[in-house]
Enzyme design. Structure first.
Site, PDB file in Angstrom:
ATOM      1  N   CYS B  62       0.853  -1.190   0.000  1.00 20.98           N
ATOM      2  CA  CYS B  62       0.000   0.000   0.000  1.00 20.98           C
ATOM      3  C   CYS B  62       0.892   1.244   0.000  1.00 20.98           C
ATOM      4  O   CYS B  62       1.564   1.538   1.002  1.00 20.98           O
ATOM      5  CB  CYS B  62      -0.898  -0.054   1.240  1.00 20.98           C
ATOM      6  SG  CYS B  62      -1.534   1.528   1.820  1.00 20.98           S
ATOM      7  N   CYS B  65       0.530   3.741   2.812  1.00 21.56           N
ATOM      8  CA  CYS B  65       1.016   3.205   4.080  1.00 21.56           C
ATOM      9  C   CYS B  65       2.531   3.365   4.172  1.00 21.56           C
ATOM     10  O   CYS B  65       3.079   3.686   5.230  1.00 21.56           O
ATOM     11  CB  CYS B  65       0.640   1.728   4.233  1.00 21.56           C
ATOM     12  SG  CYS B  65      -1.127   1.404   4.058  1.00 21.56           S
TER      13      CYS B  65
END
Lengths: 530, 151
Positions: B62, B65
């Site tokens: 991600c 993230c």
């Protein structure tokens, strides 16, 4: 510097491998995480005192026009210690939670209605007050946060502190830790709104609550007395009753004072039909605690009033005061700049949102004699910022602002009441069209339609300009909104009646009006589609 | 400063929350040179971060993230309320992309994106996506979740 140690042995043992490292370490922390600068004075083009509907709209538009802006917001806890976040009354203790609770209440009714449409629904639907309250509060918190992020994204300095004037160009913000920040500014907009008043009855402040508290009440309200017949009182009594809490409304004089009284009586009739108890022309005298922790209320006839329900007393679980709202101007030290306010209401006198001090302005509920509505504050704030920092000279038009009272059967209107129309034009110069109507979906679940009524007031002479449109029925807000645009275009009765309705809706009833009050004919519907 | 647990499922998350609820944190502060006070705190905020799992090179699937990671770590060290606890829940790409994932559907979370940080047990406010990589937004978030007491 602070040192953090974890002192429970079993904790260390039970943690996973990665966390063990953090347990064994001792961390040194650098100083305070609040880095808001309190040093020196900060220069702004505009400081807005009040982070509600009007204040934020004004601030955002000012920034869009290139101004350097700071917004102060602060919530004085209610007498019950209720507080809330950024966004003002509308977001936290007004429009938003009110509409959500009104909707939640109507859903309970819809569940019951569903049975007559063939839904098999086991058992009885019951409201879980805490679950409903939490859902509403969660939504409010998400709006608080989005508002905060939006201020940052718009590069507006947000100060969570209580504002007051030191002089016409200096605002002092007192922060939570009692530190003071001085903000030097070219202009000030006061948008501090208002807060609920309490009655002067003995025990009112100690034992009563207000709209500040109802939307986050920690326990189900139970049997409730709402003191006050304005829209706040009626709306609250309406949804509480819908949830199943026995509700009583105590009116000092008339319901929805200042509103069209015929329509107000429809709203009250509907609420009575739904089980709300009305105590008329009375005021509470005292509130006291009973041994079983409930509230004994004693009331008497309003001084000078004739008739009414008369003296009485009863025990309630909750007493909610909705007896009016007072502008929060006392602590602003407006006198330091010489800003003139109304002696009793505390509201600020303005012309085109400007006070008697040229660089100090005001928007929203704090204004003297202007509608206390979010969209009004927003529009006024926006236009003000454009006039202050942009080239736009457009003034705020406070006329023909549509509004809706969200009682169980809603009342929406735009323009003048029948009383106000008569006062301004004389009854002989008016034509009042009216009709009762039957919403298509009501007969099957046997819903009461006796208060489903509309009224349009227009001038009798050509052009027959429409002066006011009034609607009691479901979804009144949605129904009336479009018509306020028509009113802005000075729609005439001919144009309205020439409009073809959408079928089957309740809004189309405005296009089907034929009967006038003057004719004396029966305004009840004959048949559908004829 | 804070203590941090790392979990991979709702079950592990619930267990971690339980554990945090059963511990006390000893905080010493030295407001001035000669004083030294210590107190035991049972009631401290628990922050939950939902993030994407990392591969063998320590890189998350991600991207948001990935960006948020170092900033959140810094925030934990220097901005988080004292004391507080953090739990990071790692979800695989498949887990998160599933519309029925429990962190999307469960009323306690109702996530619509990751990374997300929230303060247990409040569903709102949520620090989401790019906000998690913005140190100023994180500071505001802590302030919103743990306001200093007024008056």
């Amino acid at each position: 510097m602070s040192v953090l140690k974890i002192c429970t042995k079993s904790f260390a043992a039970s943690l996973g491998r990665q966390s063990e490292r953090s347990v064994k370490k001792i961390y040194r922390i650098s100083s305070s995480f609040r880095t808001f600068s309190t040093e020196g004075k900060l220069e702004y083009d505009l400081v807005v005192i009040g982070g509600g509907s009007g204040g934020l709209a004004c601030a955002k538009e000012a920034v869009a026009q290139g101004a350097r802006v700071a917004v102060l917001d602060y919530v004085q806890p209610s007498p019950r210690s209720t507080k809330w976040g950024l966004g003002g009354t509308c977001v936290n203790v007004g429009c938003i939670p009110k509409k959500l609770m009104h909707h939640a209440s109507l859903l309970g009714e819809a569940i019951e209605d569903a049975r007559s449409f063939g839904w098999r629904i086991p058992g009885n639907a019951e409201i879980d007050w805490l679950a409903m309250r939490d859902a509403v509060q969660d939504h409010i918190k998400s709006v608080n946060w989005v508002t905060r992020v939006s201020l940052r994204d718009n590069k507006i300095e947000y100060v969570n502190g209580r504002g007051r004037l030191a002089d016409a160009n200096t605002v002092v913000a007192t922060l939570h830790n009692m530190k003071e920040v001085l903000l030097k500014t070219k202009n000030v907009v006061v948008a501090v709104g208002a807060r609920p008043k309490y009655s002067t009855a003995i025990g009112a402040q100690e034992l009563g609550i207000s709209s500040d508290d109802i939307f986050s009440l920690e326990k189900p309200p139970g049997k409730t007395l709402v003191v006050g017949g304005g829209y706040i009182g009626l709306e609250c009594a309406g949804f509480l009753n819908g949830f199943g809490y026995p509700s009583t409304v105590m009116l000092r004089s008339v319901p929805l004072r200042g509103f069209d009284q015929q329509m107000a009586s429809m709203v009250v009739n509907e609420m009575e039909g739904r089980g709300v108890n009305f105590i008329c022309k009375c005021v509470p005298e005292s509130l006291s605690k009973t041994p079983d922790r409930r509230i004994l209320v004693k009331w008497n006839t309003t001084p000078g009033a004739n008739g009414g329900s008369g003296q009485g007393e009863d025990v309630f679980d909750t007493v909610l005061f909705a007896v009016g709202r007072k502008a929060v101007t006392d602590s602003l030290a407006l006198e330091k700049a010489g800003v003139e306010t109304h002696k009793e209401t505390g509201k600020i006198f303005t012309t085109n949102e400007q006070t008697n001090v040229p660089n100090i302005f005001a928007v929203g509920d704090v204004l003297h004699r202007k509608p206390e509505l979010t969209p009004v504050a927003v529009q006024a704030g926006r236009l003000l910022a454009r006039r202050m920092f942009g080239n736009d000279k457009t003034l705020m038009d406070y006329d023909n602002v549509a509004t809706t009272v969200f009682t169980p059967l809603e009342y929406g209107f735009v323009g003048l009441s029948e009383e106000e129309s008569e006062k301004r034009h004389g009854p002989e110069n008016l034509e009042v069209y009216h009709a009762f109507y039957k919403p298509t979906e009501f007969p099957i679940p046997q819903k009461d339609m006796s208060n489903c009524y509309i009224k349009v007031i227009c001038l009798r002479r050509e052009p027959r300009t429409v002066l006011g449109m009034h609607f009691v029925g479901p979804n009144a807000g949605e129904v009336i909104q479009g018509f306020s645009a028509a009113m802005k275009c000075r729609i005439t009765m001919e144009q309205l009646l020439d409009t073809i309705g959408i079928h089957p809706t309740v809004a189309e009833e405005f296009t089907r009006l034929t009967i006038t009050k003057r004719s004396g004919m029966d305004p009840n519907p004959q048949a559908c589609c004829s | 400063m804070a203590v941090h647990q790392y979990v991979n499922s709702l079950q592990e998350l619930e267990a971690a929350i339980e554990q945090f609820k059963n511990i006390s944190m000893q905080v010493s502060s030295t407001p001035s040179r000669n004083e030294n006070t210590e107190h035991l705190i049972n009631d401290f905020p628990i922050f939950i971060i939902v993030s994407g799992t990392k591969d063998e090179n320590g890189v998350s699937w991600c991207p948001d993230c990935e960006k948020a990671d170092p900033v959140l770590e810094e925030a934990e060290q220097s901005l988080a309320p004292e004391p507080s606890a953090f739990i990071t829940v790692y979800l695989t790409r498949e887990e998160w992309k599933n519309p029925k994932n429990v962190f999307r559907t469960d009323g306690r979370f109702r996530l619509t994106s990751i990374p997300t940080m929230l303060k247990w047990p409040n569903r709102e406010p949520k620090l989401v996506e790019a906000q998690c990589a913005d140190i100023d937004a994180i500071k505001e978030f802590f302030d919103e979740c743990c306001p200093q007491d007024q008056d």
